[in-house]
Design a protein around this motif. Sequence first.
Motif, PDB file in Angstrom:
ATOM      1  N   SER A  84      -8.728 -11.801  -1.661  1.00 56.45           N
ATOM      2  CA  SER A  84      -9.615 -11.481  -0.550  1.00 56.45           C
ATOM      3  C   SER A  84      -9.777 -12.699   0.351  1.00 56.45           C
ATOM      4  N   ASP A  85      -9.898 -12.464   1.645  1.00 58.77           N
ATOM      5  CA  ASP A  85     -10.156 -13.553   2.594  1.00 58.77           C
ATOM      6  C   ASP A  85     -11.566 -14.100   2.432  1.00 58.77           C
ATOM      7  N   THR A  86     -12.473 -13.280   1.930  1.00 59.62           N
ATOM      8  CA  THR A  86     -13.877 -13.683   1.835  1.00 59.62           C
ATOM      9  C   THR A  86     -14.326 -14.050   0.423  1.00 59.62           C
ATOM     10  N   ASP A  87     -13.608 -13.603  -0.611  1.00 54.18           N
ATOM     11  CA  ASP A  87     -13.995 -13.860  -1.995  1.00 54.18           C
ATOM     12  C   ASP A  87     -12.734 -14.032  -2.838  1.00 54.18           C
ATOM     13  N   ALA A  88     -12.406 -15.263  -3.159  1.00 48.43           N
ATOM     14  CA  ALA A  88     -11.162 -15.561  -3.873  1.00 48.43           C
ATOM     15  C   ALA A  88     -11.114 -14.923  -5.254  1.00 48.43           C
ATOM     16  N   ARG A  89     -12.250 -14.523  -5.792  1.00 47.30           N
ATOM     17  CA  ARG A  89     -12.277 -13.869  -7.104  1.00 47.30           C
ATOM     18  C   ARG A  89     -11.835 -12.417  -7.013  1.00 47.30           C
ATOM     19  N   GLN A  90     -11.830 -11.882  -5.816  1.00 43.83           N
ATOM     20  CA  GLN A  90     -11.547 -10.459  -5.610  1.00 43.83           C
ATOM     21  C   GLN A  90     -10.125 -10.271  -5.072  1.00 43.83           C
ATOM     22  N   ALA A  91      -9.422  -9.280  -5.615  1.00 42.34           N
ATOM     23  CA  ALA A  91      -8.080  -8.945  -5.133  1.00 42.34           C
ATOM     24  C   ALA A  91      -8.133  -7.624  -4.373  1.00 42.34           C
ATOM     25  N   HIS A  92      -7.244  -7.496  -3.418  1.00 36.34           N
ATOM     26  CA  HIS A  92      -7.068  -6.247  -2.690  1.00 36.34           C
ATOM     27  C   HIS A  92      -5.642  -5.769  -2.963  1.00 36.34           C
ATOM     28  N   ILE A  93      -5.495  -4.463  -3.065  1.00 34.22           N
ATOM     29  CA  ILE A  93      -4.213  -3.870  -3.431  1.00 34.22           C
ATOM     30  C   ILE A  93      -3.608  -3.179  -2.206  1.00 34.22           C
ATOM     31  N   PHE A  94      -2.338  -3.490  -1.963  1.00 32.91           N
ATOM     32  CA  PHE A  94      -1.637  -2.924  -0.810  1.00 32.91           C
ATOM     33  C   PHE A  94      -0.322  -2.296  -1.248  1.00 32.91           C
ATOM     34  N   LEU A  95       0.057  -1.236  -0.558  1.00 32.65           N
ATOM     35  CA  LEU A  95       1.373  -0.642  -0.763  1.00 32.65           C
ATOM     36  C   LEU A  95       2.431  -1.571  -0.182  1.00 32.65           C
ATOM     37  N   THR A  96       3.530  -1.737  -0.888  1.00 31.78           N
ATOM     38  CA  THR A  96       4.672  -2.458  -0.340  1.00 31.78           C
ATOM     39  C   THR A  96       5.468  -1.472   0.520  1.00 31.78           C
ATOM     40  N   GLU A  97       6.506  -1.960   1.144  1.00 34.76           N
ATOM     41  CA  GLU A  97       7.383  -1.068   1.918  1.00 34.76           C
ATOM     42  C   GLU A  97       7.968   0.010   1.006  1.00 34.76           C
ATOM     43  N   ALA A  98       8.406  -0.404  -0.188  1.00 34.35           N
ATOM     44  CA  ALA A  98       8.953   0.563  -1.157  1.00 34.35           C
ATOM     45  C   ALA A  98       7.874   1.575  -1.556  1.00 34.35           C
ATOM     46  N   GLY A  99       6.644   1.111  -1.721  1.00 33.89           N
ATOM     47  CA  GLY A  99       5.534   2.006  -2.063  1.00 33.89           C
ATOM     48  C   GLY A  99       5.280   3.026  -0.972  1.00 33.89           C
ATOM     49  N   MET A 100       5.307   2.564   0.275  1.00 34.75           N
ATOM     50  CA  MET A 100       5.084   3.484   1.401  1.00 34.75           C
ATOM     51  C   MET A 100       6.175   4.537   1.475  1.00 34.75           C
TER      52      MET A 100
END
Length: 157
Positions: A84-100
């Motif tokens: 996370s840009d605001t909390d380094a302890r927190q992760a955000h999950i994103f689809l990759t190109e292959a996932g999309m």
Amino acid sequence: MAKSSRSVAVARLHSAARLTRTALAARLLEHGFYAGQDQIMLALSREDGQTPGQLAARLGVRPPTITKTINRLQSQGYLDKRASDTDARQAHIFLTEAGMQTIASIEKALRKTEKLALKGFDKKDQRSLSKLLRKIEANLSDLGQAAGVEIEDEAGD
């Protein structure tokens, strides 16, 4: 409704749900997905960048289950974790190109399973079934919420 009629109805509901999950799982496996992975992928396709906690809450599963599935999807190249840009302890999950690119396959598997499950149902039957299932979901959701309140109350004593 007599007790035995309710038991039969719930048994049929359980059987239909199990058979639907089995049919969907077989279709998803053709694309390299296991049951449950599709829900994470679809949730991210609707709103990319969710945290594992947000995904768990939206899908009604426990955070450790989500974490394990996210890790597996990440190792398959479908997801990416970013701090996370605001909390380094927190992760955000994103689809990759292959996932999309796999979202269309997942949606197609869902549509085929839905078509098979609802074969022989006209539109009116489908609307009625949907309405009845919403009532069941509401009943069970209320029960789950009530149980959660009781658990919190007991923990607070």
